[in-house]
Structures are given as structure tokens and as C-alpha cells.
Design a protein around this motif. Structure first.
Motif, PDB file in Angstrom:
ATOM      1  N   ILE A 208     -56.063 -68.899  70.179  1.00  0.00           N
ATOM      2  CA  ILE A 208     -54.758 -69.555  70.208  1.00  0.00           C
ATOM      3  C   ILE A 208     -54.689 -70.658  69.159  1.00  0.00           C
ATOM      4  O   ILE A 208     -53.717 -70.770  68.405  1.00  0.00           O
ATOM      5  CB  ILE A 208     -54.475 -70.119  71.610  1.00  0.00           C
ATOM      6  N   ASP A 212     -51.939 -69.051  66.858  1.00  0.00           N
ATOM      7  CA  ASP A 212     -50.617 -69.239  67.442  1.00  0.00           C
ATOM      8  C   ASP A 212     -49.752 -70.150  66.558  1.00  0.00           C
ATOM      9  O   ASP A 212     -50.163 -71.248  66.207  1.00  0.00           O
ATOM     10  CB  ASP A 212     -50.738 -69.846  68.841  1.00  0.00           C
ATOM     11  N   GLN A 271     -53.341 -64.144  75.904  1.00  0.00           N
ATOM     12  CA  GLN A 271     -52.945 -64.822  74.667  1.00  0.00           C
ATOM     13  C   GLN A 271     -51.434 -64.729  74.463  1.00  0.00           C
ATOM     14  O   GLN A 271     -50.789 -65.693  74.032  1.00  0.00           O
ATOM     15  CB  GLN A 271     -53.682 -64.224  73.471  1.00  0.00           C
ATOM     16  N   ALA A 274     -49.873 -67.156  76.960  1.00  0.00           N
ATOM     17  CA  ALA A 274     -50.110 -68.538  76.539  1.00  0.00           C
ATOM     18  C   ALA A 274     -49.227 -68.900  75.350  1.00  0.00           C
ATOM     19  O   ALA A 274     -48.686 -70.016  75.272  1.00  0.00           O
ATOM     20  CB  ALA A 274     -51.583 -68.730  76.184  1.00  0.00           C
ATOM     21  N   SER A 275     -49.058 -67.969  74.431  1.00  0.00           N
ATOM     22  CA  SER A 275     -48.191 -68.196  73.276  1.00  0.00           C
ATOM     23  C   SER A 275     -46.757 -68.451  73.722  1.00  0.00           C
ATOM     24  O   SER A 275     -46.083 -69.365  73.224  1.00  0.00           O
ATOM     25  CB  SER A 275     -48.254 -66.990  72.333  1.00  0.00           C
TER      26      SER A 275
END
Length: 385
Positions: A208, A212, A271, A274-275
């Protein structure tokens, strides 16, 4: 009669041809004679002894962690790294300078100065595997026997760096043990977490931080040993804590899924979530700056835990429930959470839990009205356009 000063002298007069030979170069280390070598665990098992007057009792938790670590090598062929074992001869054995070999008679032992838990973890695994081998043999599970035999072979041949003090006494051993275990300073939390790149949330956090787009605005310190540098908003350690809070609803110290064994798809799925979460934070919170209370670590961990609860009410993690719940963020008065000097006076865990309870209670009391009102306003704007 001549005085016998060591076990070696006593055994020298007896008829025996049973020696354990340890190749290595002798040298002087801070005034003491030492031998440095690398030994397979099979040989170490046969020569060491533990003196409880020098060593502390085994700590079960530490032993369990070491066993799990060694299993990474046995089960998954991952590299593992150990500092060297330090032993004391207490007058046992003889060093042949010409052939550069140290000889111990079969009943002589070397005493552990440092490395007791490491040796115990290897021995415990060895005993477990031998027990499993016997059980598999009784059941005639030949494939299983071959698998266990391979693991035992890897365990016995594992190379361990070893330093042997040839001429120190028990008092010096105790002092050496104290110096080794008391004086060194552990690496700081941020650096320790950053360097650990086998565990699930650590791998997730690294990807991340590196990939990200939101992290271009939420700067993450990937280098500082303790805490974070003044130019960064998040420490790497905080990023891991937020991820644990978001996907488990608990503090990092109680994380259940931060293990070594997982599939790439597990990382990929979380991921994406979370993004989405960090992108929503940027939409619903003020611009990330150090002066903003909502971007402090206590608030970030607290709100991640709150939104985990809302996103998982149906059992699995629901992205749409998460998005709905996060719409409460613009309405929260962050300055109302702590009274007086509480945000400086309270212990860290207490601050996090106080913020968590405030955000959770505020959401439960006001979300039906505030979020519904926002949605109606957004619809009215769309209709006007």
C-alpha cells in the motif's frame, strides 16, 4: 599426587578413543581464549549443557515464537537467521593448534552462555518430529515417514555459528550473560516492523505504501527508526496498526491474522479494500496535515476499528456498508473527544479506546439523520444540474 584441575585431566588417564572434534580457529577476545566455528545442530545437541545458576528459566512464549520461526525453514523453505551461540568450556577439551581442531571427550560438555532458547527450540522440534516418525512407522505411513525424515535431516544439518570461550569461569559466564542480554538496545518499533516482511499485514502495508495513489498525499515514513520523521504524517508502524484495526477491529497487539502463511490473493483482496478506505478518508476528512486532530494516530486507529464494526455487521466485510458509515466523518467534532489535557495525559491505549467509543456512539446516535440529510442534499444538487 598431582592435583586434577579439570575433567579433561581426569579423563586423559583413562583408556578411551571416543572424541568429538570441532574444527575452528582459536584467537584472543578481550583477553580470553575463544574458538570460532560453525557447527551443525546434530553436533551442538551432543555437546551442550545448561547451568541454571547462569541461565534463566525458559520462557514458553519465546520458545513458541522461535519454533514457529524455524518452521518457516522446515515447511516453506524460507531463509531464517540466528545470532551465534556462545558456549563456555570450563576447562573441558583440548585445542590442537597444529591441526586447528578442538577435541572433547564423549562425556564432556560445554555450557551455554547465550542461545539457550534457540537450542531448546531446535531440540523441542527434533523431539516432536522423532515422536511423529515413531507414530507414522507404527501406522505404516511410509510417505509420511519420508517427509518427516527429510525435515529431521534439515534440522540436524542446520548450520549454527558458535563461539566457545575456553578459559572463563562461572562468575565470568554470569557477567557475560548479563552483558549480552542487558546492554544491547533493541531496534525501534517503526524500523522493527518495517524490516519484518514475512507477516501478512507487514506485506500488505508495504504494498500500500509503495503502490497506493492515496499515499502520495498521506505520507508514510519508511525509514525512521523510532516514531516518524517530522515531514511525514504516518509512520509505517501506524499504517500496520490501521490495517489491523480496519480488517480485524482490534489493536495490533491482539491481531489474529498477522501470520506467515497466506495466499497472494488474500493480499490482493484486502489491498483493494484498503485503497478504497484511504481514498474515502481523503474525501471525507480535511486535507492531511499535522495540525489536524483527525489525522493523529489515536484517531486513525480508533476510526478504523469503528468502521470495521460497521462494515462487518452482515458477517463478511461489506464495502458498501463501509462507504455508508464513513459519510459520518465530516460531521464529527474532533475537539470534543478529549477533555482538558486528556489527549496528553491518558495512556495511549486509553486515548485510542476513548476516541473509539466517542466515534462509535456519535455514529449510532446521529447517522440516520446526518447521512440521510447528506444524501438528500446531494440528490437535490444533481437534480438542479
Amino acid at each position: 599426587m598431582d592435583t586434577i584441575s579439570s575433567l579433561s585431566e581426569l579423563l586423559a588417564g583413562q583408556k578411551t578413543s571416543s572424541y568429538i572434534e570441532i574444527p575452528g580457529a582459536a584467537s584472543r577476545t578481550f583477553g580470553q581464549t575463544t574458538l570460532t566455528t560453525t557447527l551443525p545442530m546434530s553436533k551442538l545437541f551432543s555437546i551442550y549443557e545448561v547451568d541454571l545458576e547462569v541461565q534463566r528459566s525458559l520462557v514458553p512464549q519465546n520458545l513458541s515464537k522461535l519454533i514457529d520461526y524455524i518452521m518457516l525453514f522446515l515447511e516453506h523453505k524460507q531463509g531464517i537467521y540466528f545470532p551465534g551461540i556462545i558456549l563456555s568450556a570450563r576447562g573441558a577439551g583440548e585445542y590442537d593448534a597444529e591441526n586447528k581442531v578442538y577435541r572433547l571427550q564423549a562425556i564432556e560438555k560445554l555450557y551455554v552462555v547465550d542461545g539457550q532458547h534457540r537450542l531448546a527450540a531446535f531440540r523441542r522440534l527434533m523431539e516432536t518430529l522423532q515422536s511423529n516418525m515413531t507414530r507414522a512407522k507404527d501406522r505404516r505411513e511410509y510417505d509420511r515417514m519420508e517427509e518427516i525424515s527429510e525435515k529431521l535431516s534439515k534440522l540436524y544439518s542446520f548450520p549454527m555459528s558458535t563461539m566457545i570461550y575456553l578459559d572463563i569461569n562461572a562468575r565470568q559466564e554470569r557477567q557475560l550473560f548479563s552483558d549480552i542480554n542487558k546492554l544491547p538496545r533493541k531496534i525501534g518499533g517503526n524500523l522493527a516492523v518495517l524490516r519484518e516482511q514475512r507477516r501478512f499485514y507487514h506485506v500488505l502495508a508495504t504494498q500500500i505504501a509503495e503502490q497506493d495513489p492515496a499515499m502520495k498525499r498521506i505520507s508514510v515514513d519508511m525509514f525512521t527508526e523510532r516514531g516518524k520523521g517530522p515531514e511525514f504524517l504516518f509512520s509505517y508502524h501506524l499504517l500496520v496498526e490501521i490495517l489491523v484495526g480496519l480488517f480485524e477491529g482490534r489493536l495490533k497487539s491482539a491481531a489474529r491474522n498477522n501470520g506467515y502463511y497466506f495466499q497472494p490473493k488474500d493480499i490482493e483482496d484486502l489491498q483493494k479494500l484498503a485503497s478504497f478506505y484511504f481514498d474515502a478518508l481523503l474525501r471525507y476528512l480535511p486535507e492531511p496535515e499535522k495540525g489536524e486532530l483527525c489525522w493523529t494516530e489515536n484517531m486513525q486507529i480508533a476510526m478504523a476499528m469503528v468502521f470495521h464494526g460497521e462494515a462487518t455487521k452482515t458477517g463478511s466485510f461489506n464495502r458498501y456498508a463501509l462507504e455508508y458509515a464513513m459519510k459520518i466523518l465530516p460531521h464529527i467534532d474532533w475537539n470534543a473527544i478529549f477533555v482538558g489535557d486528556e489527549k496528553d495525559r491518558l495512556p495511549r491505549r486509553s486515548r485510542i479506546m476513548k476516541a473509539y467509543q466517542y466515534i462509535k456512539d456519535f455514529y449510532q446516535e446521529h447517522h440516520l439523520f446526518l447521512i440521510r440529510e447528506d444524501e438528500l442534499l446531494d440528490k437535490a444538487k444533481e437534480d438542479a444540474m
